[in-house]
Motif scaffolding. Structure first.
Motif, PDB file in Angstrom:
ATOM      1  N   LYS A 109       0.814  -1.219   0.000  1.00 30.65           N
ATOM      2  CA  LYS A 109       0.000   0.000   0.000  1.00 30.65           C
ATOM      3  C   LYS A 109       0.845   1.266   0.000  1.00 30.65           C
ATOM      4  CE  LYS A 109      -4.620  -0.939   1.471  1.00 30.65           C
ATOM      5  NZ  LYS A 109      -5.691  -0.618   2.343  1.00 30.65           N
ATOM      6  N   SER A 110       2.036   1.186   0.547  1.00 33.61           N
ATOM      7  CA  SER A 110       2.868   2.389   0.608  1.00 33.61           C
ATOM      8  C   SER A 110       3.381   2.789  -0.774  1.00 33.61           C
ATOM      9  CB  SER A 110       4.038   2.181   1.569  1.00 33.61           C
ATOM     10  OG  SER A 110       4.866   1.135   1.107  1.00 33.61           O
ATOM     11  N   GLY A 111       3.658   1.821  -1.630  1.00 38.78           N
ATOM     12  CA  GLY A 111       4.166   2.133  -2.965  1.00 38.78           C
ATOM     13  C   GLY A 111       3.061   2.175  -4.002  1.00 38.78           C
ATOM     14  N   LYS A 112       2.496   1.043  -4.273  1.00 36.38           N
ATOM     15  CA  LYS A 112       1.410   0.903  -5.244  1.00 36.38           C
ATOM     16  C   LYS A 112       0.173   0.437  -4.485  1.00 36.38           C
ATOM     17  CE  LYS A 112       3.417   1.065  -9.491  1.00 36.38           C
ATOM     18  NZ  LYS A 112       2.880   1.509 -10.724  1.00 36.38           N
ATOM     19  N   SER A 113      -0.722   1.343  -4.177  1.00 34.20           N
ATOM     20  CA  SER A 113      -1.873   1.018  -3.331  1.00 34.20           C
ATOM     21  C   SER A 113      -2.811   0.013  -3.989  1.00 34.20           C
ATOM     22  CB  SER A 113      -2.625   2.288  -2.952  1.00 34.20           C
ATOM     23  OG  SER A 113      -3.154   2.911  -4.103  1.00 34.20           O
ATOM     24  N   GLU A 114      -2.884   0.004  -5.318  1.00 40.21           N
ATOM     25  CA  GLU A 114      -3.797  -0.943  -5.967  1.00 40.21           C
ATOM     26  C   GLU A 114      -3.338  -2.387  -5.765  1.00 40.21           C
ATOM     27  OE1 GLU A 114      -0.909   0.553  -9.092  1.00 40.21           O
ATOM     28  OE2 GLU A 114      -2.258   1.528  -7.708  1.00 40.21           O
ATOM     29  N   TYR A 115      -2.030  -2.621  -5.618  1.00 39.67           N
ATOM     30  CA  TYR A 115      -1.556  -3.976  -5.362  1.00 39.67           C
ATOM     31  C   TYR A 115      -2.005  -4.469  -3.993  1.00 39.67           C
ATOM     32  CZ  TYR A 115       1.458  -3.569  -9.462  1.00 39.67           C
ATOM     33  OH  TYR A 115       1.940  -3.422 -10.730  1.00 39.67           O
ATOM     34  N   GLY A 116      -2.041  -3.571  -3.035  1.00 46.15           N
ATOM     35  CA  GLY A 116      -2.543  -3.931  -1.709  1.00 46.15           C
ATOM     36  C   GLY A 116      -3.997  -4.348  -1.753  1.00 46.15           C
ATOM     37  N   ILE A 117      -4.781  -3.645  -2.545  1.00 47.59           N
ATOM     38  CA  ILE A 117      -6.202  -3.990  -2.688  1.00 47.59           C
ATOM     39  C   ILE A 117      -6.346  -5.330  -3.393  1.00 47.59           C
ATOM     40  CG2 ILE A 117      -8.364  -3.303  -3.791  1.00 47.59           C
ATOM     41  CD1 ILE A 117      -7.472  -0.379  -3.306  1.00 47.59           C
ATOM     42  N   TYR A 118      -5.554  -5.563  -4.428  1.00 43.78           N
ATOM     43  CA  TYR A 118      -5.616  -6.840  -5.142  1.00 43.78           C
ATOM     44  C   TYR A 118      -5.245  -8.001  -4.228  1.00 43.78           C
ATOM     45  CZ  TYR A 118      -5.698  -3.992  -9.406  1.00 43.78           C
ATOM     46  OH  TYR A 118      -6.006  -3.095 -10.377  1.00 43.78           O
ATOM     47  N   ILE A 119      -4.230  -7.802  -3.420  1.00 37.34           N
ATOM     48  CA  ILE A 119      -3.819  -8.860  -2.493  1.00 37.34           C
ATOM     49  C   ILE A 119      -4.927  -9.149  -1.491  1.00 37.34           C
ATOM     50  CG2 ILE A 119      -2.222  -9.413  -0.601  1.00 37.34           C
ATOM     51  CD1 ILE A 119      -0.053  -7.970  -2.225  1.00 37.34           C
ATOM     52  N   SER A 120      -5.566  -8.115  -0.978  1.00 37.13           N
ATOM     53  CA  SER A 120      -6.633  -8.339   0.002  1.00 37.13           C
ATOM     54  C   SER A 120      -7.841  -9.011  -0.641  1.00 37.13           C
ATOM     55  CB  SER A 120      -7.016  -7.031   0.691  1.00 37.13           C
ATOM     56  OG  SER A 120      -7.924  -6.295  -0.051  1.00 37.13           O
ATOM     57  N   VAL A 121      -8.146  -8.687  -1.897  1.00 37.37           N
ATOM     58  CA  VAL A 121      -9.273  -9.331  -2.578  1.00 37.37           C
ATOM     59  C   VAL A 121      -8.966 -10.810  -2.825  1.00 37.37           C
ATOM     60  CG1 VAL A 121     -10.550  -9.420  -4.764  1.00 37.37           C
ATOM     61  CG2 VAL A 121     -10.200  -7.235  -3.628  1.00 37.37           C
ATOM     62  N   VAL A 122      -7.757 -11.121  -3.294  1.00 34.48           N
ATOM     63  CA  VAL A 122      -7.381 -12.518  -3.537  1.00 34.48           C
ATOM     64  C   VAL A 122      -7.379 -13.303  -2.233  1.00 34.48           C
ATOM     65  CG1 VAL A 122      -5.458 -14.005  -4.239  1.00 34.48           C
ATOM     66  CG2 VAL A 122      -6.113 -12.063  -5.646  1.00 34.48           C
ATOM     67  N   LEU A 123      -6.862 -12.712  -1.186  1.00 33.61           N
ATOM     68  CA  LEU A 123      -6.851 -13.364   0.121  1.00 33.61           C
ATOM     69  C   LEU A 123      -8.272 -13.602   0.621  1.00 33.61           C
ATOM     70  CD1 LEU A 123      -5.051 -14.355   2.431  1.00 33.61           C
ATOM     71  CD2 LEU A 123      -5.222 -12.076   3.391  1.00 33.61           C
ATOM     72  N   SER A 124      -9.139 -12.629   0.456  1.00 32.71           N
ATOM     73  CA  SER A 124     -10.537 -12.773   0.872  1.00 32.71           C
ATOM     74  C   SER A 124     -11.230 -13.871   0.080  1.00 32.71           C
ATOM     75  CB  SER A 124     -11.283 -11.457   0.691  1.00 32.71           C
ATOM     76  OG  SER A 124     -10.742 -10.464   1.517  1.00 32.71           O
ATOM     77  N   LEU A 125     -10.986 -13.943  -1.222  1.00 35.67           N
ATOM     78  CA  LEU A 125     -11.584 -14.997  -2.040  1.00 35.67           C
ATOM     79  C   LEU A 125     -11.070 -16.374  -1.629  1.00 35.67           C
ATOM     80  CD1 LEU A 125     -11.602 -13.350  -5.573  1.00 35.67           C
ATOM     81  CD2 LEU A 125     -13.578 -13.916  -4.154  1.00 35.67           C
ATOM     82  N   PHE A 126      -9.796 -16.472  -1.307  1.00 35.02           N
ATOM     83  CA  PHE A 126      -9.229 -17.744  -0.856  1.00 35.02           C
ATOM     84  C   PHE A 126      -9.919 -18.207   0.427  1.00 35.02           C
ATOM     85  CE2 PHE A 126      -6.145 -20.031   1.775  1.00 35.02           C
ATOM     86  CZ  PHE A 126      -5.948 -21.145   0.965  1.00 35.02           C
ATOM     87  N   ILE A 127     -10.070 -17.306   1.379  1.00 38.69           N
ATOM     88  CA  ILE A 127     -10.737 -17.659   2.637  1.00 38.69           C
ATOM     89  C   ILE A 127     -12.202 -17.987   2.391  1.00 38.69           C
ATOM     90  CG2 ILE A 127     -11.409 -16.768   4.910  1.00 38.69           C
ATOM     91  CD1 ILE A 127      -8.740 -15.221   4.905  1.00 38.69           C
TER      92      ILE A 127
END
Length: 128
Positions: free
Chosen positions: A21-39
């Motif tokens: 999130k500190s560098g490329k904030s959209e990557y942080g959102i993508y990671i959280s969405v993928v993690l949420s879908l996995f769970i």
């Protein structure tokens, strides 16, 4: 997967998302969405246990199976609403998240109306 494993994956994913999130904030959102879908998919694998237990309980108390189906639908609506609302909140769209939560609550209310009417009919029969 056990709760401990899901917890560890969640914490590692959240730390990774914060790091991005500190560098490329959209990557942080993508990671959280993928993690949420996995769970989410891990939860779906456990849903069969809940459905089987609800059927067993329904057979013990001689209840109409439509009510059990309604309860499962309510559970699904609640989870999907919370899941999508959480993703919207993480992305910074609180207004959309609140609207999803309101829609989920209204959908559960609509589903509960036939159950409420059956309960009122039963009470009416006892009072007559």
């Amino acid at each position: 997967m056990s709760m401990v494993q899901i917890g560890i994956i969640g914490v590692v994913g959240a730390l990774l998302a914060v790091q991005f999130k500190s560098g490329k904030s959209e990557y942080g959102i993508y990671i959280s969405v993928v993690l949420s879908l996995f769970i989410f998919f891990c939860i779906i694998t456990r849903l069969n246990i809940i459905v089987d237990m609800m059927r067993t309980i329904g057979s013990y108390i001689n209840m109409d199976t439509a009510y059990i189906g309604t309860l499962i639908k309510m559970l699904g609506i609640t989870y999907v609403a919370e899941f999508s609302s959480g993703i919207c909140k993480d992305a910074g769209y609180q207004t959309i998240a609140v609207q999803i939560e309101i829609f989920g609550k209204l959908a559960v209310l609509v589903l509960s109306m036939p159950v409420l009417m059956a309960l009122l009919e039963t009470i009416k029969e006892f009072l007559s």
